[in-house]
Write an enzyme that holds these catalytic residues in place. Structure first.
Site, mmCIF file in Angstrom:
data_model
loop_
_atom_site.group_PDB
_atom_site.id
_atom_site.type_symbol
_atom_site.label_atom_id
_atom_site.label_comp_id
_atom_site.label_asym_id
_atom_site.label_seq_id
_atom_site.Cartn_x
_atom_site.Cartn_y
_atom_site.Cartn_z
ATOM 1 N N TYR A 151 0.796 -1.233 0.000
ATOM 2 C CA TYR A 151 0.000 0.000 0.000
ATOM 3 C C TYR A 151 0.826 1.279 0.000
ATOM 4 O O TYR A 151 0.275 2.372 0.165
ATOM 5 C CB TYR A 151 -0.995 -0.026 1.164
ATOM 6 C CG TYR A 151 -1.884 -1.238 1.075
ATOM 7 C CD1 TYR A 151 -3.103 -1.191 0.406
ATOM 8 C CD2 TYR A 151 -1.478 -2.467 1.594
ATOM 9 C CE1 TYR A 151 -3.888 -2.317 0.279
ATOM 10 C CE2 TYR A 151 -2.257 -3.601 1.470
ATOM 11 C CZ TYR A 151 -3.465 -3.517 0.808
ATOM 12 O OH TYR A 151 -4.235 -4.641 0.675
ATOM 13 N N ASP A 291 -2.570 -15.011 -2.766
ATOM 14 C CA ASP A 291 -3.547 -14.039 -3.260
ATOM 15 C C ASP A 291 -4.229 -14.533 -4.544
ATOM 16 O O ASP A 291 -3.744 -15.443 -5.209
ATOM 17 C CB ASP A 291 -2.806 -12.730 -3.523
ATOM 18 C CG ASP A 291 -3.726 -11.519 -3.447
ATOM 19 O OD1 ASP A 291 -4.950 -11.702 -3.340
ATOM 20 O OD2 ASP A 291 -3.207 -10.390 -3.497
ATOM 21 N N ARG A 348 -8.027 -12.595 4.420
ATOM 22 C CA ARG A 348 -8.546 -11.244 4.172
ATOM 23 C C ARG A 348 -10.057 -11.337 4.099
ATOM 24 O O ARG A 348 -10.601 -12.158 3.363
ATOM 25 C CB ARG A 348 -7.999 -10.721 2.861
ATOM 26 C CG ARG A 348 -6.872 -9.762 3.074
ATOM 27 C CD ARG A 348 -7.327 -8.450 3.598
ATOM 28 N NE ARG A 348 -7.816 -7.740 2.456
ATOM 29 C CZ ARG A 348 -7.009 -7.315 1.495
ATOM 30 N NH1 ARG A 348 -5.702 -7.468 1.555
ATOM 31 N NH2 ARG A 348 -7.515 -6.701 0.470
ATOM 32 N N ASP A 352 -9.446 -4.250 -0.487
ATOM 33 C CA ASP A 352 -8.250 -3.512 -0.068
ATOM 34 C C ASP A 352 -8.606 -2.169 0.557
ATOM 35 O O ASP A 352 -9.474 -1.453 0.058
ATOM 36 C CB ASP A 352 -7.348 -3.227 -1.282
ATOM 37 C CG ASP A 352 -6.711 -4.486 -1.843
ATOM 38 O OD1 ASP A 352 -7.140 -5.589 -1.480
ATOM 39 O OD2 ASP A 352 -5.773 -4.335 -2.652
HETATM 40 C C1 9PG Z 1 -1.134 -7.094 -5.212
HETATM 41 C C2 9PG Z 1 -2.395 -6.790 -4.440
HETATM 42 C C3 9PG Z 1 -2.169 -6.770 -2.907
HETATM 43 C C4 9PG Z 1 -3.498 -6.619 -2.194
HETATM 44 C C5 9PG Z 1 -4.445 -7.728 -2.630
HETATM 45 C C6 9PG Z 1 -4.607 -7.670 -4.135
HETATM 46 O O1 9PG Z 1 -9.846 -6.798 -8.530
HETATM 47 N N1 9PG Z 1 -8.713 -6.333 -8.691
HETATM 48 O O2 9PG Z 1 -8.344 -5.843 -9.785
HETATM 49 C C7 9PG Z 1 -7.813 -6.360 -7.632
HETATM 50 C C8 9PG Z 1 -6.490 -6.047 -7.859
HETATM 51 C C9 9PG Z 1 -5.601 -6.076 -6.798
HETATM 52 C C10 9PG Z 1 -6.065 -6.422 -5.540
HETATM 53 C C11 9PG Z 1 -7.370 -6.727 -5.330
HETATM 54 C C12 9PG Z 1 -8.274 -6.722 -6.375
HETATM 55 O O3 9PG Z 1 -5.201 -6.445 -4.486
HETATM 56 O O4 9PG Z 1 -5.687 -7.626 -2.009
HETATM 57 O O5 9PG Z 1 -3.315 -6.687 -0.790
HETATM 58 O O6 9PG Z 1 -1.529 -7.948 -2.481
HETATM 59 O O7 9PG Z 1 -3.345 -7.789 -4.780
HETATM 60 O O8 9PG Z 1 -1.354 -7.094 -6.588
#
Ligand code: 9PG
Length: 495
Positions: A151, A291, A348, A352
């Site tokens: 972040y 993730d 989680r 985010d």
């Molecule tokens: C790294 C990140 C971080 C973060 C995670 C995750 O839907 N989306 O496009 C989307 C992209 C990124 C994302 C969540 C959703 O964040 O939660 O903490 O690790 O990946 O890329």
């Protein structure tokens, strides 16, 4: 399909729902409201279950594993899956004239279902959630305090930035347990062993120095994903989850394009996953943030057609657990929730956090509350307060810095209060260098472990989420309420 008819006026009920995976919405809303459906087709895979999407209709609410209907006296009905190891349990509540229809689809083998009327929805929901945790042999180790690179540095993270923050944290005596490297160290999605051009080293270079500073090394992986440009994809196209057309199925758009997922019923893919987790462990990482796990759980055509998608997901996660070892700490993210119980240590439980309160255009106008924002994280993580017997809940990071952030004082405090109320993992991503006296004070408060709080009531809400806790009250709305500013939390406030 089990169905129940409740002879109760829908106008008098609130509904509590929980979405498919970490980032999907959880809410507490009047039953006659509309459950938002994501307008953009490409968001279906990434934030929801494309096999059981939010309804988009007024009075029709869909929920995974758990469902509650709340009367004005705090009593009502609670539904809960009795097992989720191989089954998706898909609840729907439907307001129909002067009554409510509840149904439950089991996608996967038959499992016991709990559906009951109760004088106390909060207590019954907590009791049934705890039973599910026990039935699935939940792992609930002590919560950890984690510094995570995402972040602040996002994909531009470097080895030097990791070490700089770890040294500064040590010098400031900050009580982190884990320093966790996030997305950005790897050459490509799937090519985890090859470093990215900008990282300035290899992921295996980090654990040694971190250990010397007294921190446990943590590493992010999206182990089920493969980018179309990766070596993994080029060499093992036959390991990919496929669509009906026989082609690899795109399971989302991020990293500048579509990406694919491993078919976790393929023995080759399973062996590779075991090896990957063992390799990361061998580099010196006993803490893994796993993730985008939803990728292996989507509907699609699999190598072994007899295996359902919930079971396929669990086989992939089991392979990672086997490779990492029984004592590794695994944090699931972007993951089907109940289906992960017993294999992950932490999960989680919301989208985010971001250094701004809300992105209204996407949330309201595109019907997508799964995107990063402080508001979305609070809304969903608070509405899953009962999940602590399933794993250590991770409501995501605090943001204590004032630079590089649009959050005001009240909003920073509301995020901090979410961590306290949820009572699980503690995480921060602030560059230590950016923290002055008040910033460090707030961070120390955010790292103080707490036990999970309980809601005071589900019959009121300030913002469509569970907001009224015994320790205090959140106002997630944009308008001031008596005694509560917008976007705020007030400790001890029970007004
Ligand atoms: C790294 C990140 C971080 C973060 C995670 C995750 O839907 N989306 O496009 C989307 C992209 C990124 C994302 C969540 C959703 O964040 O939660 O903490 O690790 O990946 O890329």
């Amino acid at each position: 399909m089990p169905e129940w008819t409740l002879n109760v006026n829908p106008a008098k009920l609130r509904v509590l729902v929980s979405g498919f995976q970490s980032w999907s919405e959880a809410e507490l809303r009047p039953l006659q409201d509309t459950q938002a459906a994501p307008l953009m087709r490409w968001r279906h895979e990434q934030g929801h279950d494309p096999g059981f999407l939010p309804s988009g209709q007024a009075g029709v609410w869909r929920s995974h594993s758990v469902l509650a209907l709340v009367r004005p006296d705090g009593g009502g009905w609670v539904g809960m899956a009795g097992d989720a190891t191989q089954t998706f349990v898909q609840w729907e509540a439907r307001a129909q004239g002067d009554h409510v229809r509840v149904s439950c689809i089991l996608e996967g083998p038959e499992v016991p279902l709990h559906w009951e009327e109760t004088p106390d929805v909060i207590a019954t929901l907590e009791a049934r959630a705890a039973e599910l945790g026990r039935a699935m042999h939940a792992r609930t180790p002590a919560p950890l305090r984690v510094w995570c690179s995402w972040y602040s540095y996002y994909r531009s993270v470097t080895l030097a930035a990791m070490l700089d923050n770890a040294c500064r944290a040590r010098a400031a005596g900050l009580p982190f347990d884990v320093f966790q490297l996030d997305d950005g160290f790897q050459a490509d999605l799937g090519d985890w062993e090859e470093p990215s051009a900008h990282f300035g080293g290899h992921a295996r270079d980090l654990p040694g120095p971190l250990r010397e500073l007294g921190y446990t090394p943590g590493l992010w992986l999206a182990p089920f994903l493969a980018s179309p440009t990766s070596r993994l994809f080029a060499e093992h196209a036959d390991w990919m989850l496929r669509g009906e057309d026989g082609c690899p199925l795109p399971v989302g758009h991020n990293w500048g394009g579509p990406y694919f997922a491993l078919d976790t019923t393929h023995p080759g893919a399973l062996a590779w996953l075991r090896e990957l987790a063992a390799t990361a462990r061998g580099w010196g990482y006993p803490y893994l943030k796993l993730d985008f796990l939803y990728g292996a759980a989507l509907p699609g055509v699999r190598h072994d057609p007899r295996v359902g998608r919930a079971q396929a997901y669990r086989m992939g996660l089991q392979a990672l657990r086997d490779g990492a070892g029984p004592d590794a700490f695994l944090l699931g993210c972007g993951a089907p929730l109940a289906q992960s119980i017993g294999l992950v240590d932490a999960m989680r439980t919301g989208p985010d956090v971001a250094p701004f309160w809300d992105e209204e255009s996407r949330r309201v106008w595109l019907g997508d509350a799964t995107g990063p924002s402080a508001r979305n994280a609070l809304h969903t993580a608070l509405s899953r307060w009962y999940q602590h017997p399933w794993y250590q809940p991770d409501p995501d990071v605090a943001i204590c810095r004032r630079e590089l952030s649009l959050l005001n004082h009240e909003e920073r405090e509301a995020v901090a209060a979410m961590l306290d109320v949820v009572g699980g993992l503690r995480a921060s991503s602030d560059p230590i260098e950016l923290l002055d006296g008040p910033g460090l004070d707030l961070l120390r408060r955010c790292l103080a472990l707490s036990t999970p709080d309980r809601p005071r009531t589900l019959t009121q809400s300030m913002g469509g989420a569970v907001t009224h806790f015994s320790r205090g009250t959140f106002n997630l709305t944009d308008t001031a309420a008596p005694g509560l500013s917008p976007h705020s939390y007030r400790e001890g406030f029970h007004g």
